[in-house]
Design a protein around this motif. Structure first.
Motif, PDB file in Angstrom:
ATOM      1  N   ARG A 108       0.840  -1.200   0.000  1.00  0.00           N
ATOM      2  CA  ARG A 108       0.000   0.000   0.000  1.00  0.00           C
ATOM      3  C   ARG A 108       0.880   1.257   0.000  1.00  0.00           C
ATOM      4  O   ARG A 108       0.616   2.211  -0.743  1.00  0.00           O
ATOM      5  CB  ARG A 108      -0.907  -0.050   1.234  1.00  0.00           C
ATOM      6  N   ALA A 111       2.190   1.847  -3.383  1.00  0.00           N
ATOM      7  CA  ALA A 111       1.187   2.421  -4.275  1.00  0.00           C
ATOM      8  C   ALA A 111       1.061   3.923  -4.035  1.00  0.00           C
ATOM      9  O   ALA A 111       1.014   4.723  -4.984  1.00  0.00           O
ATOM     10  CB  ALA A 111      -0.162   1.733  -4.064  1.00  0.00           C
ATOM     11  N   MET A 116      -0.222   7.349  -6.310  1.00  0.00           N
ATOM     12  CA  MET A 116      -1.650   7.031  -6.339  1.00  0.00           C
ATOM     13  C   MET A 116      -2.353   7.717  -5.173  1.00  0.00           C
ATOM     14  O   MET A 116      -1.763   7.869  -4.099  1.00  0.00           O
ATOM     15  CB  MET A 116      -1.867   5.521  -6.192  1.00  0.00           C
ATOM     16  N   SER A 117      -3.618   8.103  -5.397  1.00  0.00           N
ATOM     17  CA  SER A 117      -4.422   8.589  -4.274  1.00  0.00           C
ATOM     18  C   SER A 117      -4.860   7.372  -3.467  1.00  0.00           C
ATOM     19  O   SER A 117      -4.735   6.229  -3.935  1.00  0.00           O
ATOM     20  CB  SER A 117      -5.631   9.353  -4.802  1.00  0.00           C
ATOM     21  N   THR A 118      -5.377   7.586  -2.235  1.00  0.00           N
ATOM     22  CA  THR A 118      -5.819   6.437  -1.435  1.00  0.00           C
ATOM     23  C   THR A 118      -6.930   5.689  -2.165  1.00  0.00           C
ATOM     24  O   THR A 118      -7.033   4.477  -2.076  1.00  0.00           O
ATOM     25  CB  THR A 118      -6.359   6.884  -0.055  1.00  0.00           C
ATOM     26  N   ARG A 119      -7.740   6.434  -2.912  1.00  0.00           N
ATOM     27  CA  ARG A 119      -8.827   5.816  -3.666  1.00  0.00           C
ATOM     28  C   ARG A 119      -8.291   4.919  -4.778  1.00  0.00           C
ATOM     29  O   ARG A 119      -8.737   3.781  -4.951  1.00  0.00           O
ATOM     30  CB  ARG A 119      -9.678   6.950  -4.254  1.00  0.00           C
ATOM     31  N   GLN A 120      -7.285   5.433  -5.497  1.00  0.00           N
ATOM     32  CA  GLN A 120      -6.668   4.625  -6.559  1.00  0.00           C
ATOM     33  C   GLN A 120      -5.985   3.394  -5.973  1.00  0.00           C
ATOM     34  O   GLN A 120      -6.077   2.298  -6.523  1.00  0.00           O
ATOM     35  CB  GLN A 120      -5.625   5.462  -7.324  1.00  0.00           C
ATOM     36  N   SER A 121      -5.310   3.594  -4.842  1.00  0.00           N
ATOM     37  CA  SER A 121      -4.629   2.467  -4.192  1.00  0.00           C
ATOM     38  C   SER A 121      -5.639   1.400  -3.805  1.00  0.00           C
ATOM     39  O   SER A 121      -5.411   0.199  -3.991  1.00  0.00           O
ATOM     40  CB  SER A 121      -3.876   2.974  -2.957  1.00  0.00           C
ATOM     41  N   LEU A 123      -8.721   0.868  -5.137  1.00  0.00           N
ATOM     42  CA  LEU A 123      -9.384   0.239  -6.279  1.00  0.00           C
ATOM     43  C   LEU A 123      -8.435  -0.574  -7.145  1.00  0.00           C
ATOM     44  O   LEU A 123      -8.802  -1.616  -7.675  1.00  0.00           O
ATOM     45  CB  LEU A 123     -10.069   1.309  -7.149  1.00  0.00           C
ATOM     46  N   ARG A 124      -7.184  -0.088  -7.281  1.00  0.00           N
ATOM     47  CA  ARG A 124      -6.294  -0.731  -8.253  1.00  0.00           C
ATOM     48  C   ARG A 124      -5.270  -1.649  -7.600  1.00  0.00           C
ATOM     49  O   ARG A 124      -4.647  -2.451  -8.291  1.00  0.00           O
ATOM     50  CB  ARG A 124      -5.619   0.339  -9.101  1.00  0.00           C
ATOM     51  N   GLU A 126      -5.349  -2.597  -3.549  1.00  0.00           N
ATOM     52  CA  GLU A 126      -5.804  -3.367  -2.388  1.00  0.00           C
ATOM     53  C   GLU A 126      -6.949  -4.318  -2.723  1.00  0.00           C
ATOM     54  O   GLU A 126      -6.902  -5.501  -2.386  1.00  0.00           O
ATOM     55  CB  GLU A 126      -6.212  -2.419  -1.256  1.00  0.00           C
TER      56      GLU A 126
END
Lengths: 205, 198
Positions: A108, A111, A116-121, A123-124, A126
């Motif tokens: 994480r 990522a 990456m934003s936490t959202r991208q991390s 979705l793409r 985690e």
């Protein structure tokens, strides 16, 4: 086995109705459980309360939960649909949380380090890594839902339970047996199919 | 309302306890067989996995054409329901006994039978009991369905409450089932802790 041969069309129609009810409830249950599970991994202090509540619903005997829902919304497919969605939450949310928490924190961090934003991390990175564990929860939930959906036959929902409960009411053993065999076969088939999917997912991961 | 609930709770406990006792004995025997003979193992564990997948209402009604309705068939079905968690735990527990401990027992001059009875069994007992504990919750919950094959229990009250829209009866019966499951789980947990070897 006679009934399965003489009434094949009826059994198949009820099998399809059973499968449709479970599939629809599973999709709705997942649509609720995924966000709930993600929230539970972010809000660590509230997570035990959420899982505790869902666990409490899960321990209500299914017949009692169904009877309570019939009082609330009446007979037909609705009470069994709500019961299926509510019952599945515990198994699904538990595995969504376990799946996301099984992701190595270093992955994480990497990522996020890549910009990456936490959202991208989420979705793409985690969620894809958590997928096998989540699918394990889906399998356990689906098998339990096939069983619970059978009770729908007692409150006026169409499905394989219709055969069992009609058979019980009119003392028709062949019909009871046909329903019991068909619903067991369906549960075993779904278990095997989802186990296969898990294996496939593991070999890609 | 309460006399009816008490009477049905008694029958509910009877069904559940009989099934759990049968499953504990049979589950230990099958678990030991699975652990001892690799040829039996695949068959027994495969059957257990299959048994776990079959819905409990189907388990109760599958046997109906052969065994008919009433208490005995319900106990048979609930025993089959309780078997998988017990036998799987017995097998796992016996496998997990450390080889070093077993070597030490042999070194002390124990025969294989003594080693099994005095080393493996005491070490495996808590895990076996936790299998019975898991099974107890499932059996007490599923015993509500025994009403459909005429075996009585608290399912009778739940069905009557459903048919007559008697919400207080429904809640009282539900709480009683939940309380029974809670007590069984608690007591078996205490028992497992007590037999733990330190």
């Amino acid at each position: 086995m006679n009934y399965l041969q003489t009434h094949t069309a009826r059994v198949l129609a009820l099998l399809a109705a059973h499968l449709e009810l479970v599939a629809l409830a599973l999709v709705v249950a997942l649509a609720i459980a995924l966000p709930l599970g993600i929230v539970a991994t972010r809000a660590k202090r509230q997570a035990p309360l959420l899982l505790g509540t869902l666990g409490a619903i899960y321990t209500i005997p299914s017949l009692a939960l169904l009877a309570l829902l019939v009082q609330a919304v009446g007979l037909g497919p609705l009470p069994i649909f709500i019961a299926l969605v509510a019952y599945a939450q515990f198994m699904l949310v538990r595995n969504v949380v376990a799946g996301i928490e099984s992701v190595d924190p270093a992955v994480r961090d990497a990522a996020l380090g890549l910009g990456m934003s936490t959202r991208q991390s989420l979705l793409r990175v985690e969620l894809p890594l958590a997928a096998p564990v989540i699918l394990g929860g889906v399998r356990i939930a689906a098998v339990a839902m096939v069983a619970l959906a059978t009770l729908g036959g007692y409150v006026g929902a169409s499905g394989l339970g219709t055969l069992i409960f009609t058979g019980l009411a009119i003392h028709h053993n062949d019909e009871i047996l046909a329903g019991s065999i068909a619903v067991s076969a369906l549960a075993i088939a779904i278990d095997l199919a989802l186990r296969g999917c898990e294996k496939l997912l593991h070999s890609y991961g | 309302m309460w006399p009816s609930i008490l009477q049905h709770a008694w029958r509910h406990a009877e069904l559940s306890l009989d099934a759990l006792a049968c499953a504990a004995v049979l589950g230990c025997a099958l678990g030991v067989a699975a652990w001892a003979w690799s040829s039996v193992r695949g068959l027994v564990l495969g059957a257990a996995a299959l048994g776990r997948t079959i819905p409990s209402i189907a388990l109760l009604t599958l046997l109906l054409p052969v065994l008919g309705i009433g208490i005995a068939p319900a106990i048979v079905a609930l025993t089959l329901l309780a078997l998988p968690p017990v036998l799987v735990n017995v097998d796992v527990a016996l496998r997990e006994v450390s080889p070093a401990v077993l070597d030490a027992a042999t070194g002390l001059g124990m025969t294989p039978l003594q080693r099994f009875a005095r080393v493996s069994v005491p070490l495996a007992l808590p895990v076996a009991l936790s299998g019975v504990r898991t099974a107890s919750v499932e059996v007490i919950g599923s015993a509500t369905l025994a009403t459909f094959i005429g075996a009585g229990g608290l399912g009778d009250d739940i069905v009557r409450a459903l048919q007559t829209s008697d919400i207080p009866l429904l809640i009282a019966a539900t709480v009683t089932v939940a309380a029974m499951a809670f007590v069984a789980e608690f007591l078996l947990g205490r028992l497992a802790a007590r037999v733990e070897v330190h």
